[in-house]
Design a protein around this motif. Structure first.
Motif, short mmCIF file in Angstrom:
data_model
loop_
_atom_site.label_atom_id
_atom_site.label_comp_id
_atom_site.label_asym_id
_atom_site.label_seq_id
_atom_site.Cartn_x
_atom_site.Cartn_y
_atom_site.Cartn_z
N HIS A 88 49.00 7.38 9.04
CA HIS A 88 47.74 7.07 8.33
C HIS A 88 47.45 5.58 8.41
O HIS A 88 46.31 5.17 8.67
N ARG A 91 46.37 4.58 11.80
CA ARG A 91 44.97 4.96 12.06
C ARG A 91 44.00 3.94 11.44
O ARG A 91 42.99 3.58 12.06
N LEU A 229 42.45 6.89 19.03
CA LEU A 229 42.28 7.60 17.75
C LEU A 229 42.54 9.10 17.92
O LEU A 229 43.14 9.75 17.06
N ALA A 230 42.09 9.64 19.05
CA ALA A 230 42.33 11.07 19.31
C ALA A 230 43.81 11.36 19.43
O ALA A 230 44.32 12.37 18.90
N LEU A 232 46.22 9.63 18.03
CA LEU A 232 46.83 9.50 16.70
C LEU A 232 46.57 10.76 15.87
O LEU A 232 47.46 11.26 15.17
N ASP A 233 45.34 11.28 15.96
CA ASP A 233 45.02 12.50 15.21
C ASP A 233 45.87 13.68 15.70
O ASP A 233 46.34 14.50 14.90
N GLN A 234 46.06 13.73 17.01
CA GLN A 234 46.88 14.82 17.57
C GLN A 234 48.33 14.69 17.09
O GLN A 234 48.97 15.68 16.73
N LEU A 236 49.33 13.20 14.36
CA LEU A 236 49.37 13.49 12.93
C LEU A 236 49.36 15.00 12.68
O LEU A 236 50.12 15.51 11.84
N ASP A 237 48.54 15.72 13.42
CA ASP A 237 48.52 17.19 13.28
C ASP A 237 49.88 17.79 13.62
O ASP A 237 50.35 18.72 12.96
#
Length: 313
Positions: A88, A91, A229-230, A232-234, A236-237
């Motif tokens: 987090h 990000r 960012l994509a 990082l989101d991946q 995190l998921d």
């Protein structure tokens, strides 16, 4: 048939010894609280008690395994929560660094903080529980992740020394469940792990963070606001899905521990009913045997003929 004085004395002594042995056996049972001291006391009961004691010992070990697994999973859950916090914050820094008007010194400050996040993540990846590394797979005796720096003092590579195998605990007869989650699963370095030579992390979460920190330093705002960012989101998921699986395992082991605790109570109750002594009944029997012993002494003294010394007194 002629009965000699010697025969009478021998019979009296035999009966006295027999009664005394019964008293001793009753006293031993009362002092130990056990009805079955020897297999001869109750052959069927002794066999049942032996079998129940084995079940109790097995159940205790299964319960210890389940409780140890819960401790391990709690430590894993805590470490994964730290990973989520790191991602987090990473990000937030990435979004901040994606601004095109950011001064150079501010960009370097963000890159420096981002590097500290990577170092903290390496520490989290080397979390221990009871002196054992929780993300090393089955290699828990040495730190699974080691970082190296480049000439500018930033983290350059992270090397994995563990494997992707899971630790398995036995929690019932023939019931074995995975407990650990390897760093190869959590940080997804894509190397496949294994027990061979150390694997330099070239893909996965650490590689993603190192790349983003480099983009922050270089001011590549398009990359930061897009692919980084994509990624990082991946990541995190992926960590959140792993966290969910760990939580499901915790719930499963908690149910197993509760069942084993209940089973332990039932087994010990059965064992107690099989081999423990009814104290009230034993005391009554002891008092009765004491009276028998006293009567044997009194009757023996009366029937044994006086000796010549008795007449000479």
């Amino acid at each position: 048939m002629r009965i000699s004085s010697r025969q009478i004395v021998d019979n009296v002594l035999i009966n006295l010894h027999r009664n005394y042995a019964r008293l001793d056996r009753l006293q031993t049972r009362l002092s130990s609280g056990k009805r079955v001291m020897l297999p001869s006391d109750d052959p069927a009961g002794a066999a049942t008690a032996t079998r129940l004691r084995a079940f109790v010992l097995d159940n205790e070990q299964y319960l210890k395994n389940a409780q140890a697994a819960l401790g391990w999973l709690t430590a894993t859950d805590s470490a994964l929560q730290d990973v989520v916090s790191v991602l987090h914050r990473a990000r937030e820094l990435t979004i901040n660094a994606a601004r095109g008007d950011l001064p150079g010194d501010a960009r370097e400050a963000l890159a420096s903080e981002f590097d500290q996040l990577i170092r903290h993540l390496v520490q989290v990846a080397n979390t221990t529980h009871g002196g054992r590394y929780i993300f090393g797979g089955t290699q828990t005796e040495q730190a699974p992740y080691v970082s190296t720096d480049d000439v500018d003092g930033y983290v350059d590579t992270v090397t994995f020394y563990g494997n992707d195998q899971e630790m398995i605990y036995e929690i019932g007869p023939g019931v074995r469940q995975a407990v650990s989650v390897s760093g190869a699963t959590v940080f997804d370095h894509g190397s496949g792990g294994g027990s061979g030579p150390p694997v330099t992390v070239a893909t996965g979460l650490f590689s993603t963070l190192i790349t983003i920190r480099q983009h922050i330093s270089d001011g590549e705002v398009d990359q930061l606001s897009g692919q980084d960012l994509a990624d990082l989101d991946q990541a995190l998921d992926h960590v959140l899905r792993t966290l969910s699986r760990v939580g499901a395992r915790q719930n499963g082991f908690e149910l197993v521990a509760e069942r084993l605790q209940s089973q332990e109570v039932n087994l010990k109750d059965l064992l107690s009913k099989t081999e423990d002594l009814d104290v009230a009944e034993a005391i009554v029997e002891l008092k009765m045997q004491e009276n028998v012993y006293r009567l044997a002494l009194a009757s023996g003294a009366r029937i044994i003929q006086p000796t010549l010394l008795d007449f000479l007194r």
